[in-house]
Structure formats: structure tokens, C-alpha cells
Scaffold this active site. Structure first.
Site, PDB file in Angstrom:
ATOM      1  N   ARG A  95     111.141 109.143 -52.678  1.00  0.00           N
ATOM      2  CA  ARG A  95     109.699 109.315 -52.584  1.00  0.00           C
ATOM      3  C   ARG A  95     109.320 110.625 -53.273  1.00  0.00           C
ATOM      4  NH1 ARG A  95     105.758 111.149 -47.681  1.00  0.00           N
ATOM      5  NH2 ARG A  95     103.969 111.167 -49.076  1.00  0.00           N
ATOM      6  N   HIS A 140      99.406 114.142 -53.267  1.00  0.00           N
ATOM      7  CA  HIS A 140     100.056 114.955 -52.230  1.00  0.00           C
ATOM      8  C   HIS A 140      99.510 116.385 -52.361  1.00  0.00           C
ATOM      9  CE1 HIS A 140     103.865 115.219 -49.566  1.00  0.00           C
ATOM     10  NE2 HIS A 140     103.248 116.384 -49.448  1.00  0.00           N
ATOM     11  N   GLU A 185      99.071 112.282 -45.849  1.00  0.00           N
ATOM     12  CA  GLU A 185      98.559 113.058 -44.720  1.00  0.00           C
ATOM     13  C   GLU A 185      97.101 113.473 -44.841  1.00  0.00           C
ATOM     14  OE1 GLU A 185     101.190 116.234 -43.717  1.00  0.00           O
ATOM     15  OE2 GLU A 185     102.846 114.894 -43.298  1.00  0.00           O
ATOM     16  N   ASN A 328     104.286 109.938 -41.079  1.00  0.00           N
ATOM     17  CA  ASN A 328     105.010 111.199 -41.222  1.00  0.00           C
ATOM     18  C   ASN A 328     105.042 111.829 -39.841  1.00  0.00           C
ATOM     19  OD1 ASN A 328     104.863 110.639 -43.922  1.00  0.00           O
ATOM     20  ND2 ASN A 328     103.764 112.512 -44.490  1.00  0.00           N
ATOM     21  N   TYR A 330     106.995 114.823 -37.291  1.00  0.00           N
ATOM     22  CA  TYR A 330     107.934 115.931 -37.103  1.00  0.00           C
ATOM     23  C   TYR A 330     108.031 116.363 -35.648  1.00  0.00           C
ATOM     24  CZ  TYR A 330     107.856 116.564 -42.170  1.00  0.00           C
ATOM     25  OH  TYR A 330     107.981 116.363 -43.515  1.00  0.00           O
ATOM     26  N   GLU A 397     108.046 110.382 -43.718  1.00  0.00           N
ATOM     27  CA  GLU A 397     108.572 111.752 -43.654  1.00  0.00           C
ATOM     28  C   GLU A 397     109.048 112.041 -42.240  1.00  0.00           C
ATOM     29  OE1 GLU A 397     106.281 115.178 -44.926  1.00  0.00           O
ATOM     30  OE2 GLU A 397     105.493 114.044 -46.630  1.00  0.00           O
TER      31      GLU A 397
HETATM   32  C1  BGC Z   1     104.043 117.442 -45.837  1.00  0.00           C
HETATM   33  C2  BGC Z   1     105.055 118.160 -46.690  1.00  0.00           C
HETATM   34  C3  BGC Z   1     105.547 119.385 -45.962  1.00  0.00           C
HETATM   35  C4  BGC Z   1     106.225 118.941 -44.687  1.00  0.00           C
HETATM   36  C5  BGC Z   1     106.800 120.068 -43.832  1.00  0.00           C
HETATM   37  C6  BGC Z   1     104.380 117.397 -44.390  1.00  0.00           C
HETATM   38  O1  BGC Z   1     103.261 117.691 -43.651  1.00  0.00           O
HETATM   39  O2  BGC Z   1     103.751 116.186 -46.367  1.00  0.00           O
HETATM   40  O3  BGC Z   1     104.465 118.469 -47.909  1.00  0.00           O
HETATM   41  O4  BGC Z   1     106.386 120.181 -46.736  1.00  0.00           O
HETATM   42  O5  BGC Z   1     105.296 118.278 -43.876  1.00  0.00           O
HETATM   43  O6  BGC Z   1     105.795 120.931 -43.422  1.00  0.00           O
END
Ligand code: BGC
Length: 504
Positions: A95, A140, A185, A328, A330, A397
Site C-alpha cells: 500500500r 494521503h 483517514e 486504520n 492503532y 493500517e
Molecule cells: C497515518 C500514517 C501515520 C500513522 C502513524 C496513520 O494515522 O495514516 O500516515 O504515519 O498513522 O501515526
């Protein structure tokens, strides 16, 4: 499914929770990057200035370590080496994103830059040679500055500009690109860049610019989907989606009904803001968002709400415009109660939610906002299944930041625990997740954190003019995982100071 479950079920943990390690048949793996974060060559061969060039050059103090994307990982020159690393990892897909300002220096289609087309053709050919599928993001975050000068995403003309730019990309590259992401995002763009100063162009029009942006961005996304669907899909046979990010919100006390309700409101404001208009049958912004912002606007003495619902035409036009739900993810944060979050500006998206939140949960990473909470990932996926009609999902992501350790046990543990959570919901809750994208191939320009927070499988030495890439231990972990389609059990991936967080 029954056989898959038997094959996948390798162990039952002491608490009786199934622990899965094997990925289902057909599940695909990739890694992600983005143009501004890796390419460099910021003013080479006709590329024009984008909003991140402008921010980093005019206000360098806004970047944690004073770095910028001028050279970044120098992937503009080193793309062949990057492709070799991808091949070493054995990924099914890569990607990456296209730089709008490299392809269209004015932002508009009056001049298509031949070098921009040449560069991406060369990258696509190199990928094809190694049998790696491209998954390509049209936008992006690196908006041409010329379009920002006209208001950027706060300007309704962006709907046309984005459509015209995408048209060029489909025409030039669509014979080889079968998987597209329109926008990466939208929350980070609208809230962080227009409603705050956390991302370029740092407009900080809190509570106003963020909602102007979402109106235009969702319409622009829909127009690009329809362009692809009506004009290009019949010949090119590809698929197209949007990637929506979540910080998943959970109640700090799951027994507290008010907190549970508020966490739902926060998730509607964060994820639902962009997912509800596209993935629900009803369409439009989530009702709770429309109500809350209307009430706040009235209290502020405004004649109209700062966030108005789309009219019927646009509700219909936006609905259903994504072949998959790109997520995405985290981290998870907590909701602690009703009220105005102490860090909320006035007016603002955060104040409009009406909840107090905290990041005081889970394990650490190098990023303040990134708390390690694998169970939150599982809960987000279950929620997406029930909120969005069981839409097929790609994780576009997921990843972990450290300071650049080569023996990056923290990343390995994060991946192991988040992927266990993912397998759990695939097998136990029947959530349809078809692929996983790890952020990121190599340490790169992490926006306002510069190179101080590193998410890569490869360490990049930014003091070296050659931008030497060195594989971290996690590169071997991911390689082994992809080859076996199974979470590696190898002892060398186990942190001597291992803490087991894999139980859900
Ligand atoms: C984004 C990336 C970023 C990653 C870590 C995502 O929000 O798409 O560009 O580097 O998170 O922060």
C-alpha cells in the site's frame, strides 16, 4: 468455517479463551507507506509544494525534531531497493500513495507532469516484476499548496479538483492498479488539519473548519467512487474503498451505564462521522452528532448548526460508495464521564461530543496517543460488524512506534497481541476481515513527530545520505508470519521480559 476453526484452534489458554494462530485461507498481508512520508525529492522534476512542505519549511518548530520530508527515506530514488525489501518480506500487496503535487503541479489538470507519471510507472513495473499487488491511496494528506491557497478541503470546488486528479490516476495507472483507496483517514484531515493545528495545513478552525471539510471530503470521495464505478470499473475490474481511522473509545468502567452510552457517542463522532454516511442503510451523519452539534450551536447563539445533515440527494449519492470498509487502527482511549474534556477548545468537535476522555489505559509506545490495548481492536471490529451491515473489512493500517530499536520486541509483542485479537474475532465472531496491512515498511517522516517516533519494520538512518535501511527483528517476524500464514512461535521473537497480553 468449521474445519477452519479446528485447524486454527491451537490452544485454549488457562482462562478457557481460545487462542488462534492460523490465518484463514485467502487472507492477504501487506505493508503501507505514504508519499510525503517516504519519497523526498520535494522539489524535483516538476513536483510542486504541498501543504506539508509549506508547514515544515515555514514553521519548522512545529516538528518535534525539526526534520521534514525534503529527502525523507529518499524513496523517489531508492524505490527499487524498497521493492526488494518488500519481496524479502514476502508481502502479497504494497500500500502506497500517489503525490498529487508530483502528478499535477498546479493541483489542477491543466498540466500533467510527465516525471510524476514516469516515477509511478517505474514503481508499478518494479512491483509487477516481484508479483506484489499495488494497493494505492489517491490522497494521503499531501495536498498541493496551490489548492490550499483556495481553501483546501474547506472549499466545495475540491469535489471537482479531487475528481479530476483521480481521473488522471485511473487513466494513467488503472491498467495495473486493481485496488484503490480514495482518501486516507478523513478524521485526521478534517479534525487535525482544519479543526486543529496537529496536521498541515494547521488551520485550527475548531468546530467550524472541521465540519466544512467533512462535507466536501465525503462528497469528493463519493464522486471519485462513482467515476471509477461508472467509467473505469467496466474495463479495469478493480475495487475501491476508503480508509477510516479509529481511536476506539471504551468506558473506563464497563458497569457504568452513562459511560457506556458516552463511549458510543464518542465512537459515532470519531468513526461514525465518516463511516455512517457510507456504510449504513440510513446514510448521512450519525443522528447523535447532528443533534449534539445543533444543540451546541444554538447555545452559542448561531442561527444554524455548524454541522448540517446532507440533503437527500447527497445522502443517496454518498451511501454505499466503498467496496470494503478500510480500517486504520492503532489504539483505544477511555471515556470517564460526561462534560467538557479539559483539553477541548470552544467550540470544537471534542466539546461537541460532551464526554471527558483519557489515554490512561494499556501499555506504552513511543507515541503519547498510542496505547497498547489489543482487546479494544477486537471490540472495534465487533462493533463495525454490527454497525455497518457486516461489511467486508480490510485492515489498511495497524502498527506500533518505538524510538528505532533493532531488537524491537515491543513491536513484535504488539503485532502478536493485535493479530491474536484479530484472529479471535474472525473465528469467534465471524467478522469478515480479508486482509491486514502493517504500518509501515520503514521508519519514515512521522508528520509532526518527525523521525522521533518510528513505526518501521526497517530502521532508516536519516543521518546517512544513503538513508541506509536495516531490517529490525520484527521484519523477520512478519516475514515468517506471512510465509506460514500463522503467528510465529519461534523463541527468538520472545522478549526476555515478556508480558502476556494476548488474552481477550
Ligand atoms: C497515518 C500514517 C501515520 C500513522 C502513524 C496513520 O494515522 O495514516 O500516515 O504515519 O498513522 O501515526
Amino acid at each position: 468455517m468449521a474445519t477452519a476453526i479446528i485447524i486454527a484452534l491451537l490452544a485454549i489458554t488457562h482462562s478457557g479463551i481460545a487462542h488462534y494462530t492460523k490465518f484463514p485461507e485467502g487472507f492477504t498481508f501487506g505493508v503501507a507507506t505514504a508519499s510525503h512520508q517516504i519519497e523526498g525529492a520535494w522539489n524535483v522534476s516538476g513536483k510542486s509544494e504541498n501543504v506539508w512542505d509549506r508547514l515544515t519549511h515555514s514553521r519548522p518548530w512545529m516538528i518535534a525534531d525539526g526534520t521534514n520530508g525534503d529527502i525523507a527515506c529518499d524513496s523517489y530514488n531508492k524505490y527499487q531497493e524498497d521493492v526488494d525489501h518488500l519481496a524479502y518480506l514476502g508481502v502479497d500487496f504494497y500500500r502506497f500513495s500517489l503525490s498529487w503535487a508530483r502528478i499535477l503541479p498546479t493541483g489542477r489538470v491543466d498540466h500533467v507532469n510527465p516525471d510524476g507519471i514516469r516515477y509511478y510507472n517505474a514503481l508499478l513495473d518494479a512491483l509487477a516484476e516481484k508479483n506484489i499487488e499495488p494497493l494505492v491511496t489517491l490522497f494521503h494528506w499531501d495536498l498541493p499548496q496551490s489548492l490550499q491557497d483556495l481553501g483546501g478541503w474547506a472549499n466545495p470546488k475540491m469535489i471537482d479538483y479531487f475528481r479530476d486528479y483521480s481521473d488522471v490516476c485511473f487513466r494513467e495507472f488503472g491498467d495495473r492498479i486493481k485496488s484503490w483507496i480514495t482518501i486516507n483517514e478523513p478524521y485526521e484531515i478534517c479534525e487535525d488539519a482544519y479543526g486543529d493545528d496537529k496536521k498541515a495545513p494547521a488551520i485550527d478552525s475548531h468546530g467550524v473548519g472541521n465540519y466544512l471539510c467533512s462535507d466536501n471530503l465525503l462528497k469528493a470521495h463519493a464522486e471519485v467512487y462513482h467515476l471509477y464505478n461508472d467509467t473505469y470499473r467496466p474495463q479495469q475490474n478493480g475495487r475501491i474503498m476508503i480508509s477510516i481511522n479509529s481511536i476506539w473509545y471504551e468506558p473506563s468502567d464497563p458497569e457504568d451505564a452513562e459511560q457506556v452510552a458516552l463511549a458510543e457517542v464518542a465512537n459515532q463522532f470519531k468513526f461514525g462521522w465518516f463511516a455512517h454516511p457510507i456504510f449504513t442503510e440510513e446514510g448521512g451523519y450519525p443522528a447523535v452528532m447532528v443533534e449534539n452539534v445543533a444543540q451546541q450551536s444554538q447555545a452559542e447563539g448561531l442561527p444554524k448548526s455548524r454541522l448540517e445533515q446532507f440533503d437527500d440527494y447527497w445522502i443517496e449519492r454518498i451511501k454505499g460508495t466503498s467496496d470494503f470498509l478500510g480500517i486504520n487502527h492503532y489504539t483505544t482511549h477511555l471515556v470517564t464521564g460526561p462534560g467538557v474534556d479539559p483539553i477541548a477548545k470552544s467550540p470544537s468537535w471534542l466539546k461537541d461530543i460532551g464526554a471527558v476522555t483519557t489515554m490512561n489505559v494499556g501499555g506504552d509506545s513511543a507515541s503519547e496517543w498510542l496505547r497498547v490495548v489489543p482487546t479494544g481492536f477486537a471490540n472495534l471490529l465487533r462493533w463495525c460488524k454490527s454497525s455497518y451491515n457486516d461489511a467486508p473489512i480490510y485492515i489498511t493500517e495497524n502498527g506500533f512506534s518505538d524510538r528505532g530499536d533493532l531488537d524491537d520486541y515491543g513491536r513484535i509483542q504488539y503485532l502478536n497481541d493485535y493479530l491474536s485479537a484479530l484472529l479471535h474475532v474472525i473465528y469467534e465472531d465471524d467478522v469478515k476481515v480479508l486482509g491486514y496491512t502493517l504500518w509501515t515498511l520503514m521508519d519514515n517522516f512521522e508528520w509532526r513527530a518527525g523521525f522521533s517516533e518510528r513505526f518501521g519494520l526497517y530502521y532508516v538512518d536519516i543521518t546517512d545520505p544513503e538513508r541506509l535501511r536495516t531490517p529490525k527483528l520484527s521484519a523477520d517476524y512478519y516475514k515468517q508470519l506471512i510465509a506460514a500464514r500463522e503467528l510465529p512461535e519461534d523463541d527468538r521473537f520472545k522478549n526476555p521480559a515478556h508480558i502476556d497480553r494476548s488474552e481477550l
